[in-house]
Design an enzyme around this catalytic site. Sequence first.
Site: not given
Length: 524
Positions: A245, A463, A493
């Site tokens: 991320s 995602d 995610h």
Amino acid sequence: MTRFARWTALGAAAALLVTGCGGGESGGGGDGKRSTADARASAASTGSAATTGAPVAPPASLTGQKLEWGRCKDTPDAAAPDGDWQCATLRTPLDWSKPDGDTIGIALVRARSRASGGDRVGSLLFNFGGPGGSGVSALPAFGSTFSSLRERYDLVSWDPRSVGASEGVRCRSDKDIQAAESLDSTPDTPAEERAFFQDATDFGKGCAKAAGRLVAHASTTDTARDMDLMRQVLGDRQLHYFGISYGTELGGVYAHLFPKNVGRLILDAVVDPSADAVGHAQNQARGFQRALDDYLKSTGEDPQKGSREIADLLDRLDARPLPTSGGRKLTQTLALTGIVLPLYSEQSWPNLTRALAAAKDGDGTELLALADGYNDRDSSGHYGTSAHSQRVISCLDDKQRPTPEATRRQLAEFEKISTVFGDFLGWDTAGWCHDWPVAGQYDTPEVSAAGAAPILLVGNTGDPATPYEGARKMADELGKRVGVLLTWKGEGHGAYRSGSSCVHSTVDAYLLKGTVPEDGKVCS
């Protein structure tokens, strides 16, 4: 003001699983008593840590420091069955433009490799996202997920500057955080708008007071330079890294600054480096709406009809919050936050079904519980500080500061992208760094890394927080023969922890054997 869906958010469902390690929360960096005016003056006179030009060489007193590894506090050992997790503190310059000046402590955690001699590759650093996520807490919590990598690496993570045990910042009290939950994050009247922006101003003042000098020295670039110092102190010729991320942006910035030091880098759930603050918010509106559509399809509902019903529920909550079993009210913003949380993982979709059904029947308890999970609020009413650190870091990074007038003009575009999330994310672009005490550094981060070794990017087509398109953009910006894209056709995610044997084996082969897959490989 609580930001419900920062574009680089750590997989929020994980927040409930992690606990602190080491020294816990500190009172903030510097003297902890500086005023907002002092912080502004410091930022104006020194800038943030050297953000452009050649990397600054740290002095031998720092590169030659010996880490004193010891037993961690409150860290689960189950993921390191043949040895306890160890913690240490790294000294690094407060201001990287003055590497011989004052230093701050960076909290580290590690599990030693099972390998010996030539089988050991080195250290593998992890950043789990945020910005503002604690690696010192997250790595032990998820250690079993990465246990195969201990065959050749010491697993290492850290709390970036301003996070957790590394001069962690608390910008306001629990009481003030809970009071702010009653504010309307999509203001409909001049009074609500004034309250929205006043809350943003107050939060910034609290962060400046808590962080002191650190408020101008907690950027992604600062942390990338800290990473290279870690590499040297850990004794590695090259940096091996697993970024998730926001950690993918951090990895890209590192690769740009230190292309010759790039070893084996994995970037999973990839941030789009070509998007500015507004572009990221629009990307995330698309990503969460796409995930919501997929969720609604899985329940047999028409996505357009189901989204409209959820938007109508949120509109009703704007006027009349729902009661909950604990006595608190489920506001519109808290409900939206509760909807966001289970979209991070397909396994959590049944929780969303139950919570929405209860809310439609007039009970906000389950959606509130989900929102509390995202907001890191425990049963006693105590809030964690990851959202505070996130704002300190991202507002030092982001130069773009949309005005209220500009935000109003772009709301229609946000709402066109998503009937559920657009309005919230549109207003968020104006409120997040409104009246922040330090200027932002860049519109978009520089991640070009000509000459670096191949970097493996893992993009997930479903995602919600870092939409798939960002992975291709990152590959392009890293440069030809540097960015290598692996696609997973899945939900949630991130991809490595998804349960996909294809993703897992491809990533492990790259990290453990140095096997670079063909660019464009697809796992379904």
